[in-house]
Motif scaffolding. Structure first.
Motif, mmCIF file in Angstrom:
data_model
loop_
_atom_site.group_PDB
_atom_site.id
_atom_site.type_symbol
_atom_site.label_atom_id
_atom_site.label_comp_id
_atom_site.label_asym_id
_atom_site.label_seq_id
_atom_site.Cartn_x
_atom_site.Cartn_y
_atom_site.Cartn_z
ATOM 1 N N ASP A 94 -3.114 5.207 -9.477
ATOM 2 C CA ASP A 94 -2.621 4.105 -8.643
ATOM 3 C C ASP A 94 -1.218 4.408 -8.126
ATOM 4 O O ASP A 94 -0.870 4.090 -6.991
ATOM 5 C CB ASP A 94 -2.615 2.799 -9.444
ATOM 6 C CG ASP A 94 -4.007 2.381 -9.894
ATOM 7 O OD1 ASP A 94 -4.961 2.569 -9.124
ATOM 8 O OD2 ASP A 94 -4.139 1.875 -11.023
ATOM 9 N N TRP A 98 0.280 4.497 -4.286
ATOM 10 C CA TRP A 98 1.453 3.725 -3.874
ATOM 11 C C TRP A 98 2.546 4.650 -3.348
ATOM 12 O O TRP A 98 3.193 4.346 -2.342
ATOM 13 C CB TRP A 98 1.965 2.892 -5.049
ATOM 14 C CG TRP A 98 2.867 1.775 -4.625
ATOM 15 C CD1 TRP A 98 2.542 0.726 -3.808
ATOM 16 C CD2 TRP A 98 4.243 1.587 -4.970
ATOM 17 N NE1 TRP A 98 3.631 -0.110 -3.644
ATOM 18 C CE2 TRP A 98 4.687 0.395 -4.346
ATOM 19 C CE3 TRP A 98 5.133 2.304 -5.769
ATOM 20 C CZ2 TRP A 98 5.982 -0.075 -4.480
ATOM 21 C CZ3 TRP A 98 6.424 1.828 -5.910
ATOM 22 C CH2 TRP A 98 6.841 0.652 -5.263
ATOM 23 N N GLU A 99 2.756 5.778 -4.007
ATOM 24 C CA GLU A 99 3.746 6.757 -3.530
ATOM 25 C C GLU A 99 3.395 7.240 -2.127
ATOM 26 O O GLU A 99 4.286 7.403 -1.276
ATOM 27 C CB GLU A 99 3.775 7.966 -4.465
ATOM 28 C CG GLU A 99 4.429 7.747 -5.803
ATOM 29 C CD GLU A 99 4.325 8.971 -6.681
ATOM 30 O OE1 GLU A 99 5.079 9.060 -7.657
ATOM 31 O OE2 GLU A 99 3.483 9.851 -6.398
ATOM 32 N N LEU A 144 -3.763 -2.616 -6.092
ATOM 33 C CA LEU A 144 -2.341 -2.721 -5.760
ATOM 34 C C LEU A 144 -2.030 -3.981 -4.957
ATOM 35 O O LEU A 144 -0.895 -4.457 -4.947
ATOM 36 C CB LEU A 144 -1.895 -1.477 -4.971
ATOM 37 C CG LEU A 144 -1.839 -0.182 -5.777
ATOM 38 C CD1 LEU A 144 -1.736 1.023 -4.844
ATOM 39 C CD2 LEU A 144 -0.668 -0.193 -6.754
ATOM 40 N N LEU A 162 2.657 -5.279 -5.066
ATOM 41 C CA LEU A 162 3.092 -3.928 -4.728
ATOM 42 C C LEU A 162 2.654 -3.558 -3.315
ATOM 43 O O LEU A 162 3.318 -2.769 -2.641
ATOM 44 C CB LEU A 162 2.532 -2.936 -5.745
ATOM 45 C CG LEU A 162 3.121 -3.104 -7.150
ATOM 46 C CD1 LEU A 162 2.367 -2.244 -8.158
ATOM 47 C CD2 LEU A 162 4.598 -2.762 -7.160
ATOM 48 N N ILE A 163 1.524 -4.093 -2.860
ATOM 49 C CA ILE A 163 1.126 -4.033 -1.456
ATOM 50 C C ILE A 163 0.873 -5.462 -1.012
ATOM 51 O O ILE A 163 0.130 -6.198 -1.653
ATOM 52 C CB ILE A 163 -0.145 -3.176 -1.249
ATOM 53 C CG1 ILE A 163 0.161 -1.698 -1.526
ATOM 54 C CG2 ILE A 163 -0.685 -3.341 0.162
ATOM 55 C CD1 ILE A 163 -1.041 -0.782 -1.358
ATOM 56 N N LEU A 179 3.844 -3.552 3.388
ATOM 57 C CA LEU A 179 4.637 -3.722 2.177
ATOM 58 C C LEU A 179 5.681 -4.796 2.428
ATOM 59 O O LEU A 179 6.144 -4.981 3.552
ATOM 60 C CB LEU A 179 5.339 -2.413 1.792
ATOM 61 C CG LEU A 179 4.451 -1.205 1.473
ATOM 62 C CD1 LEU A 179 5.314 -0.030 1.050
ATOM 63 C CD2 LEU A 179 3.445 -1.532 0.392
#
Length: 300
Positions: A94, A98-99, A144, A162-163, A179
């Motif tokens: 995950d 995200w990165e 996310l 996170l998103i 984001l």
């Protein structure tokens, strides 16, 4: 010999100079309304992550399989970081997603719509564009989006997902991802770490090694830490005895991958303490130099 300058020529000259000054001002002093909130621009070969996320169990070193649902629990984190989480547990895969989203979003205004295909996103992750990987990618993006995190890092607290939003065109495989711009303070100069992507990618499939690499990358000069403390911080659900056996293998993998990409990393386990030696990078070197230059307070 003398030359006479007519009034019309003078007027044209003044107009040209005024236009030139206007262009210079536009380049040097953009209007505030044209400035959007944006992430720092880090190099292509790294991925940026807030320190609090790397020094906690938020993206844990957990095994594959069914995820435990966390209903608003405080996660293990180092002193100075507080993380409260609600949602399915997150793992290192995950974090890769995200990165990669952050890596794409850094080139545009934070909070705007980032458009990229499944192919492009998987390529950023070093994955092939297959049906299985697309399905895994969607599952991770859903996870996310469907969470709530409260993170206190430094003087700032962020509460949100996170998103913020994601949608996909099933025909073109184009994603639209947003984001929250309120994430920006988590990327202040001293609040995030640039992870060497080549090293992390080489550790793919080794969640504990990936977590350890990120954790120690976020420290300019790591201090000795208990094995039990590392177990708690990485979020592993393994028993301590078994964790001791896997820790050495994971550290070996980090050392090998780091050496292969010119990133110094060595370790030694003495009794119950893990000692790490690593080469500080960029901003970390400057941090250590600044810290060393500060006058020490007299003892006593």
């Amino acid at each position: 010999m003398s030359f006479a300058v007519t009034s019309s020529e003078t007027a044209r000259y003044e107009v040209l100079m005024a236009n030139a000054r206007s262009r210079i001002k536009t380049i040097q002093e953009p209007e505030a309304s044209q400035k959007g909130v944006q992430l720092p621009l880090w190099p292509v070969g790294v991925r940026a992550v807030p320190n609090g996320f790397l020094r906690s169990a938020l993206f844990g070193a957990i095994a594959k399989g069914r995820r435990r649902y966390v209903n608003g629990e405080d996660l293990a984190a180092v002193d100075g970081v507080t993380i409260r989480y609600k949602g399915e547990r997150l793992d290192q895969g995950d974090l890769d997603v995200w990165e990669s989203v952050l890596h794409a979003v850094r080139l545009q205004e934070l909070g705007g719509q980032c458009r990229l295909t499944s192919y492009a996103l998987l390529k950023l992750m070093g994955k092939t564009d297959t049906g299985k990987n697309r399905a895994t990618l969607q599952n991770r993006i859903e996870r996310l989006v469907a969470n709530a995190v409260t993170v206190k890092q430094g003087r700032y607290t962020y509460i949100g997902g996170l998103i913020r939003f994601a949608a996909k065109d099933e025909e073109t495989q184009e994603w639209v991802i947003e984001l929250d711009e309120k994430l920006r303070p988590l990327f202040a100069a001293d609040q995030f770490t640039q992870i060497e992507w080549a090293v992390r990618h080489e550790l793919d499939g080794k969640p504990l090694a990936q977590w350890l690499h990120g954790f120690y990358a976020s420290h300019a000069k790591p201090f000795p830490m208990k094995v039990e403390t590392l177990l708690r911080l990485c979020g592993s659900e393994s028993e301590l005895r078994r964790y001791r056996q896997t820790l050495g293998d994971a550290l070996d993998a980090v050392a090998e991958a780091s050496s292969a990409h010119g990133e110094g990393f060595s370790y030694e386990i003495r009794g119950d303490l893990v000692h790490i030696e690593k080469k500080a990078q960029g901003a970390q070197r400057r941090h250590l130099a600044k810290k060393a230059s500060r006058p020490r307070k007299p003892r006593g």
